[in-house]
Motif scaffolding. Structure first.
Motif, PDB file in Angstrom:
ATOM      1  N   MET A   1     162.151  22.651  29.518  1.00 61.78           N
ATOM      2  CA  MET A   1     161.360  22.986  28.352  1.00 61.78           C
ATOM      3  C   MET A   1     159.885  23.068  28.725  1.00 61.78           C
ATOM      4  SD  MET A   1     162.436  21.221  24.712  1.00 61.78           S
ATOM      5  CE  MET A   1     161.794  19.654  25.175  1.00 61.78           C
ATOM      6  N   ASN A   2     159.168  23.920  28.025  1.00 61.03           N
ATOM      7  CA  ASN A   2     157.712  23.972  28.121  1.00 61.03           C
ATOM      8  C   ASN A   2     157.144  23.163  26.962  1.00 61.03           C
ATOM      9  OD1 ASN A   2     157.819  25.660  30.334  1.00 61.03           O
ATOM     10  ND2 ASN A   2     157.562  27.528  29.137  1.00 61.03           N
ATOM     11  N   ILE A   3     156.389  22.126  27.279  1.00 63.91           N
ATOM     12  CA  ILE A   3     155.900  21.206  26.256  1.00 63.91           C
ATOM     13  C   ILE A   3     154.376  21.189  26.268  1.00 63.91           C
ATOM     14  CG2 ILE A   3     155.858  18.814  25.445  1.00 63.91           C
ATOM     15  CD1 ILE A   3     158.544  18.405  26.880  1.00 63.91           C
ATOM     16  N   GLY A   4     153.793  21.464  25.121  1.00 64.80           N
ATOM     17  CA  GLY A   4     152.356  21.342  24.954  1.00 64.80           C
ATOM     18  C   GLY A   4     152.008  19.913  24.597  1.00 64.80           C
ATOM     19  N   ILE A   5     151.040  19.338  25.277  1.00 64.51           N
ATOM     20  CA  ILE A   5     150.593  17.967  25.014  1.00 64.51           C
ATOM     21  C   ILE A   5     149.231  18.055  24.329  1.00 64.51           C
ATOM     22  CG2 ILE A   5     150.010  15.737  26.042  1.00 64.51           C
ATOM     23  CD1 ILE A   5     152.980  16.571  26.361  1.00 64.51           C
ATOM     24  N   PHE A   6     149.196  17.641  23.080  1.00 65.29           N
ATOM     25  CA  PHE A   6     147.991  17.759  22.266  1.00 65.29           C
ATOM     26  C   PHE A   6     147.582  16.362  21.812  1.00 65.29           C
ATOM     27  CE2 PHE A   6     146.195  20.015  18.208  1.00 65.29           C
ATOM     28  CZ  PHE A   6     144.906  19.803  18.648  1.00 65.29           C
ATOM     29  N   GLY A   7     146.642  15.776  22.528  1.00 71.08           N
ATOM     30  CA  GLY A   7     146.184  14.432  22.200  1.00 71.08           C
ATOM     31  C   GLY A   7     144.885  14.465  21.433  1.00 71.08           C
ATOM     32  N   GLY A   8     144.608  13.376  20.746  1.00 79.20           N
ATOM     33  CA  GLY A   8     143.352  13.282  20.020  1.00 79.20           C
ATOM     34  C   GLY A   8     143.388  12.167  19.001  1.00 79.20           C
ATOM     35  N   ALA A   9     142.282  11.999  18.315  1.00 83.34           N
ATOM     36  CA  ALA A   9     142.207  10.963  17.285  1.00 83.34           C
ATOM     37  C   ALA A   9     143.001  11.361  16.051  1.00 83.34           C
ATOM     38  CB  ALA A   9     140.747  10.698  16.914  1.00 83.34           C
ATOM     39  N   PHE A  10     142.952  12.644  15.686  1.00 76.60           N
ATOM     40  CA  PHE A  10     143.611  13.137  14.473  1.00 76.60           C
ATOM     41  C   PHE A  10     143.255  12.222  13.296  1.00 76.60           C
ATOM     42  CE2 PHE A  10     146.494  14.450  17.987  1.00 76.60           C
ATOM     43  CZ  PHE A  10     146.268  15.807  17.908  1.00 76.60           C
ATOM     44  N   ASP A  11     141.944  12.095  13.061  1.00 75.61           N
ATOM     45  CA  ASP A  11     141.444  11.120  12.086  1.00 75.61           C
ATOM     46  C   ASP A  11     140.574  11.784  11.028  1.00 75.61           C
ATOM     47  OD1 ASP A  11     141.097   8.600  11.023  1.00 75.61           O
ATOM     48  OD2 ASP A  11     139.576   7.974  12.456  1.00 75.61           O
ATOM     49  N   PRO A  12     141.163  12.655  10.147  1.00 78.50           N
ATOM     50  CA  PRO A  12     142.587  12.961  10.006  1.00 78.50           C
ATOM     51  C   PRO A  12     142.964  14.260  10.715  1.00 78.50           C
ATOM     52  CG  PRO A  12     141.438  13.830   8.110  1.00 78.50           C
ATOM     53  CD  PRO A  12     140.388  13.185   9.012  1.00 78.50           C
ATOM     54  N   VAL A  13     144.277  14.486  10.812  1.00 76.72           N
ATOM     55  CA  VAL A  13     144.771  15.789  11.249  1.00 76.72           C
ATOM     56  C   VAL A  13     144.339  16.804  10.195  1.00 76.72           C
ATOM     57  CG1 VAL A  13     147.025  15.422  10.131  1.00 76.72           C
ATOM     58  CG2 VAL A  13     146.805  17.099  11.988  1.00 76.72           C
TER      59      VAL A  13
ATOM     60  N   GLN B   1     148.989  28.499  17.700  1.00 75.65           N
ATOM     61  CA  GLN B   1     148.549  29.593  18.567  1.00 75.65           C
ATOM     62  C   GLN B   1     148.893  29.314  20.029  1.00 75.65           C
ATOM     63  OE1 GLN B   1     146.921  32.687  17.722  1.00 75.65           O
ATOM     64  NE2 GLN B   1     147.893  32.075  15.806  1.00 75.65           N
ATOM     65  N   CYS B   2     148.730  28.071  20.467  1.00 70.52           N
ATOM     66  CA  CYS B   2     149.102  27.710  21.838  1.00 70.52           C
ATOM     67  C   CYS B   2     150.610  27.815  22.034  1.00 70.52           C
ATOM     68  CB  CYS B   2     148.623  26.303  22.175  1.00 70.52           C
ATOM     69  SG  CYS B   2     146.830  26.169  22.381  1.00 70.52           S
ATOM     70  N   ARG B   3     151.362  27.359  21.033  1.00 78.72           N
ATOM     71  CA  ARG B   3     152.830  27.448  21.119  1.00 78.72           C
ATOM     72  C   ARG B   3     153.263  28.889  21.324  1.00 78.72           C
ATOM     73  NH1 ARG B   3     156.938  29.173  18.720  1.00 78.72           N
ATOM     74  NH2 ARG B   3     155.729  29.979  16.967  1.00 78.72           N
ATOM     75  N   GLU B   4     152.669  29.768  20.548  1.00 79.81           N
ATOM     76  CA  GLU B   4     153.061  31.167  20.610  1.00 79.81           C
ATOM     77  C   GLU B   4     152.556  31.851  21.887  1.00 79.81           C
ATOM     78  OE1 GLU B   4     151.321  34.039  17.706  1.00 79.81           O
ATOM     79  OE2 GLU B   4     153.426  34.298  17.142  1.00 79.81           O
ATOM     80  N   GLN B   5     151.269  31.693  22.181  1.00 80.24           N
ATOM     81  CA  GLN B   5     150.683  32.420  23.312  1.00 80.24           C
ATOM     82  C   GLN B   5     151.148  31.898  24.671  1.00 80.24           C
ATOM     83  OE1 GLN B   5     146.433  33.357  23.004  1.00 80.24           O
ATOM     84  NE2 GLN B   5     146.530  32.921  20.804  1.00 80.24           N
ATOM     85  N   CYS B   6     151.480  30.607  24.760  1.00 82.06           N
ATOM     86  CA  CYS B   6     151.938  30.022  26.028  1.00 82.06           C
ATOM     87  C   CYS B   6     153.454  29.879  26.083  1.00 82.06           C
ATOM     88  CB  CYS B   6     151.278  28.660  26.244  1.00 82.06           C
ATOM     89  SG  CYS B   6     149.500  28.745  26.417  1.00 82.06           S
ATOM     90  N   GLU B   7     154.127  30.359  25.053  1.00 80.29           N
ATOM     91  CA  GLU B   7     155.597  30.294  24.982  1.00 80.29           C
ATOM     92  C   GLU B   7     156.092  28.867  25.166  1.00 80.29           C
ATOM     93  OE1 GLU B   7     156.946  33.210  27.825  1.00 80.29           O
ATOM     94  OE2 GLU B   7     156.351  34.867  26.513  1.00 80.29           O
ATOM     95  N   LEU B   8     155.528  27.960  24.360  1.00 80.59           N
ATOM     96  CA  LEU B   8     155.916  26.554  24.409  1.00 80.59           C
ATOM     97  C   LEU B   8     157.134  26.317  23.518  1.00 80.59           C
ATOM     98  CD1 LEU B   8     152.353  24.965  24.058  1.00 80.59           C
ATOM     99  CD2 LEU B   8     153.595  25.536  26.164  1.00 80.59           C
ATOM    100  N   ASP B   9     158.043  25.491  23.997  1.00 77.78           N
ATOM    101  CA  ASP B   9     159.207  25.133  23.179  1.00 77.78           C
ATOM    102  C   ASP B   9     158.827  24.098  22.130  1.00 77.78           C
ATOM    103  OD1 ASP B   9     161.383  26.634  24.613  1.00 77.78           O
ATOM    104  OD2 ASP B   9     160.582  25.444  26.278  1.00 77.78           O
ATOM    105  N   GLU B  10     157.929  23.199  22.505  1.00 76.53           N
ATOM    106  CA  GLU B  10     157.459  22.162  21.583  1.00 76.53           C
ATOM    107  C   GLU B  10     155.987  21.879  21.839  1.00 76.53           C
ATOM    108  OE1 GLU B  10     161.553  19.515  20.993  1.00 76.53           O
ATOM    109  OE2 GLU B  10     159.898  18.679  22.165  1.00 76.53           O
ATOM    110  N   VAL B  11     155.325  21.401  20.800  1.00 78.93           N
ATOM    111  CA  VAL B  11     153.973  20.847  20.944  1.00 78.93           C
ATOM    112  C   VAL B  11     154.054  19.405  20.490  1.00 78.93           C
ATOM    113  CG1 VAL B  11     151.574  20.924  20.181  1.00 78.93           C
ATOM    114  CG2 VAL B  11     152.826  23.063  20.564  1.00 78.93           C
ATOM    115  N   TRP B  12     153.659  18.491  21.379  1.00 78.08           N
ATOM    116  CA  TRP B  12     153.670  17.064  21.065  1.00 78.08           C
ATOM    117  C   TRP B  12     152.279  16.631  20.643  1.00 78.08           C
ATOM    118  CZ3 TRP B  12     156.805  14.173  25.420  1.00 78.08           C
ATOM    119  CH2 TRP B  12     158.134  14.642  25.414  1.00 78.08           C
ATOM    120  N   PHE B  13     152.166  16.138  19.429  1.00 75.02           N
ATOM    121  CA  PHE B  13     150.921  15.575  18.921  1.00 75.02           C
ATOM    122  C   PHE B  13     150.909  14.094  19.303  1.00 75.02           C
ATOM    123  CE2 PHE B  13     151.549  19.323  16.435  1.00 75.02           C
ATOM    124  CZ  PHE B  13     150.303  19.738  15.994  1.00 75.02           C
TER     125      PHE B  13
END
Length: 196
Positions: free
Chosen positions: A1-13, A23-35
């Motif tokens: 799988m191609n997994i995007g790793i998206f870290g941050g505070a998300f305070d708030p998302v 956009q990253c999921r689509e343009q990089c053909e990621l199967d999942e994006v992990w927040f």
């Protein structure tokens, strides 16, 4: 799988985070994006973030119904400083057959050499540098060849939304409608998050 790793505070998302992830999921053909909400970021003062459980719950509300978006507690469940390289190593240990893509703002790319073990980060994950459509292109000349060869640029529509502005608006009693998903807005209001 191609997994995007998206870290941050998300305070708030907010909707800018979600747009970036999609956009990253689509343009990089990621199967999942992990927040991955951070617990102890090295660049923020200890205790300056809202409780991890609230940030995690808001992420769950924001990503509900999007099977490609996954919320992971890997940093919230650790007591130590949330170094990106450590998070990536931990993910690689349990997901050895997957390809990782670290999603960062293009403005953070010039700071990457100052991060802990930047060369190791580039070896563990491809670096996806996200430019807003209204931003100037970022120069990669100052990056080492190891890092530079692992960088991929993604351009998304320019949306000027920031978590800091959202918290300020809440403190002043102003609307955050359409800046965050409706479920997140309701959570913030009902729980009194960010209210002084």
């Amino acid at each position: 799988m191609n997994i995007g790793i998206f870290g941050g505070a998300f305070d708030p998302v907010h909707n800018g985070h979600l747009l970036l992830a999609e956009q990253c999921r689509e343009q990089c053909e990621l199967d999942e994006v992990w927040f991955i909400p951070t617990r102890n970021p090295p660049h923020k003062e200890a205790g300056s973030l809202s409780p991890g459980r609230d940030r995690c719950e808001m992420l769950a509300l924001a990503t509900a119904g999007v099977p490609e978006f996954v919320v992971k507690r890997v940093e919230l469940d650790r007591d130590d400083v949330s170094w990106t390289v450590d998070t990536l190593r931990g993910i690689c240990e349990t997901n050895q057959d997957d390809q990782l893509f670290l999603l960062i703002g293009a403005d953070s790319l010039s700071d990457l050499p100052t991060w802990r073990e930047p060369e190791a980060i580039a070896e563990l994950a491809a670096i996806v540098a996200v430019n807003r459509g209204d931003s100037e292109p970022v120069c990669v000349d100052g990056l080492s060849p190891t890092i530079r060869d692992r960088v991929r640029f993604v351009t998304i529509p320019g949306v000027a939304i920031s978590a800091t502005d959202i918290r300020t608006r809440i403190a002043k009693g102003r609307s955050i409608r359409f800046l965050v998903p409706r479920a997140v807005e309701q959570f913030i209001v009902e729980r009194g998050v960010y209210s002084s």
